[in-house]
Design a protein around this motif. Structure first.
Motif, PDB file in Angstrom:
ATOM      1  N   ASP A  12       0.829  -1.210   0.000  1.00 22.83           N
ATOM      2  CA  ASP A  12       0.000   0.000   0.000  1.00 22.83           C
ATOM      3  C   ASP A  12       0.864   1.260   0.000  1.00 22.83           C
ATOM      4  N   PHE A  13       1.936   1.208   0.776  1.00 25.20           N
ATOM      5  CA  PHE A  13       2.765   2.402   0.908  1.00 25.20           C
ATOM      6  C   PHE A  13       3.757   2.591  -0.223  1.00 25.20           C
ATOM      7  N   TYR A  14       4.406   1.502  -0.599  1.00 29.31           N
ATOM      8  CA  TYR A  14       5.533   1.644  -1.524  1.00 29.31           C
ATOM      9  C   TYR A  14       5.311   0.975  -2.873  1.00 29.31           C
ATOM     10  N   ALA A  16       3.791   1.808  -5.426  1.00 31.52           N
ATOM     11  CA  ALA A  16       3.944   2.714  -6.574  1.00 31.52           C
ATOM     12  C   ALA A  16       5.392   2.794  -7.038  1.00 31.52           C
ATOM     13  N   LEU A  17       6.320   2.323  -6.207  1.00 29.33           N
ATOM     14  CA  LEU A  17       7.735   2.392  -6.576  1.00 29.33           C
ATOM     15  C   LEU A  17       8.215   1.122  -7.286  1.00 29.33           C
ATOM     16  N   TYR A  64      12.598   0.015   1.496  1.00 37.52           N
ATOM     17  CA  TYR A  64      11.991   1.344   1.570  1.00 37.52           C
ATOM     18  C   TYR A  64      11.501   1.620   2.990  1.00 37.52           C
ATOM     19  N   LEU A  70       7.480   4.550   7.015  1.00 36.42           N
ATOM     20  CA  LEU A  70       6.138   5.115   6.857  1.00 36.42           C
ATOM     21  C   LEU A  70       5.056   4.236   7.434  1.00 36.42           C
TER      22      LEU A  70
ATOM     23  N   LEU B  17      16.457   8.324   0.560  1.00 41.49           N
ATOM     24  CA  LEU B  17      16.532   7.539  -0.676  1.00 41.49           C
ATOM     25  C   LEU B  17      17.600   8.087  -1.632  1.00 41.49           C
ATOM     26  N   TYR B  64       9.411  11.014  -6.335  1.00 43.42           N
ATOM     27  CA  TYR B  64       8.903  10.196  -5.226  1.00 43.42           C
ATOM     28  C   TYR B  64       7.589  10.771  -4.707  1.00 43.42           C
ATOM     29  N   LYS B  67       4.674   9.955  -6.822  1.00 41.94           N
ATOM     30  CA  LYS B  67       4.203   8.570  -6.681  1.00 41.94           C
ATOM     31  C   LYS B  67       3.582   8.291  -5.319  1.00 41.94           C
ATOM     32  N   LEU B  68       4.152   8.866  -4.259  1.00 40.00           N
ATOM     33  CA  LEU B  68       3.722   8.469  -2.904  1.00 40.00           C
ATOM     34  C   LEU B  68       2.875   9.524  -2.173  1.00 40.00           C
ATOM     35  N   LEU B  70       3.415  11.725   0.046  1.00 39.17           N
ATOM     36  CA  LEU B  70       3.541  11.727   1.507  1.00 39.17           C
ATOM     37  C   LEU B  70       3.538  13.118   2.100  1.00 39.17           C
ATOM     38  N   PHE B  74       0.851  14.057   4.872  1.00 33.31           N
ATOM     39  CA  PHE B  74       1.277  14.435   6.217  1.00 33.31           C
ATOM     40  C   PHE B  74       0.820  15.862   6.539  1.00 33.31           C
ATOM     41  N   HIS B 116      -5.233   4.256   4.086  1.00 35.97           N
ATOM     42  CA  HIS B 116      -4.995   3.873   2.677  1.00 35.97           C
ATOM     43  C   HIS B 116      -6.197   3.216   2.059  1.00 35.97           C
TER      44      HIS B 116
END
Lengths: 116, 116
Positions: A12-14, A16-17, A64, A70, B17, B64, B67-68, B70, B74, B116
């Motif tokens: 769910d979190f990563y 997309a990578l 990740y 996360l 990263l 990033y 895609k994420l 975050l 947040f 999510h």
């Protein structure tokens, strides 16, 4: 946490990578519970190939998480928000002002968590 | 958002990263406000080289985020938690039970965001 639940959360979190190909196969295993043989046949690759790809995806996702934390952080935030929810219900029954102060504290903790 | 503030925020989330070399130079520019010439001299590379590296780092970090999401997420969570904090203060002065219900709602919104 169960392995499949953990994989789902990391995904769910990563997810997309990952590449589209990796995502497709990973979802087949983790969400649709297909067997390695089924996927191997569908994709025209060996059973071992599917196995290696899943193992590689798990490693990418865990790497990740190790760097960004996360999943851990979101779980903590969710837990604190649930605590606020439950304290509001408790307050409605008790009118204990200490609960309001605790809610204020917890919202501060969430801000801290999100602040970096 | 100001460019430097945006860069700092993206770096907070995704900096882990980047490579150590990238991080080092990126911090010199974004956090320590060194000039390209100063860094070029320190690192023994051309000014253009430093410029390209920063540009590349910005692109990596923005990719990033694309895609994420975050930073965006947040920020939303933090905003909601601040709202709870301010409603608890307001409640302490007014004892208006609607505020308690609103706090309960907002904590639910945070859980949704984190789920999510």
């Amino acid at each position: 946490m169960e392995r499949i639940a953990r994989q789902g959360l990391l995904y769910d979190f990563y997810g997309a990578l990952l590449t589209e190909h990796q995502r497709h196969i990973y979802e087949d295993v983790v969400f649709y519970d297909l067997s390695l043989s089924e996927i191997a046949e569908e994709q025209g690759i060996s059973r071992q190939g599917v196995h290696d790809l899943i193992k590689r995806c798990n490693k990418i996702l865990e790497d990740y998480e190790e760097k960004l934390h996360l999943v851990k952080k979101f779980e903590q935030t969710k837990k604190l928000a649930r605590e606020i929810q439950s304290l509001t219900k408790e307050f409605a029954g008790s009118s204990d002002m200490n609960l309001i102060h605790r809610i204020e504290e917890i919202s501060g903790e969430i801000i801290e968590l999100e602040a970096h």
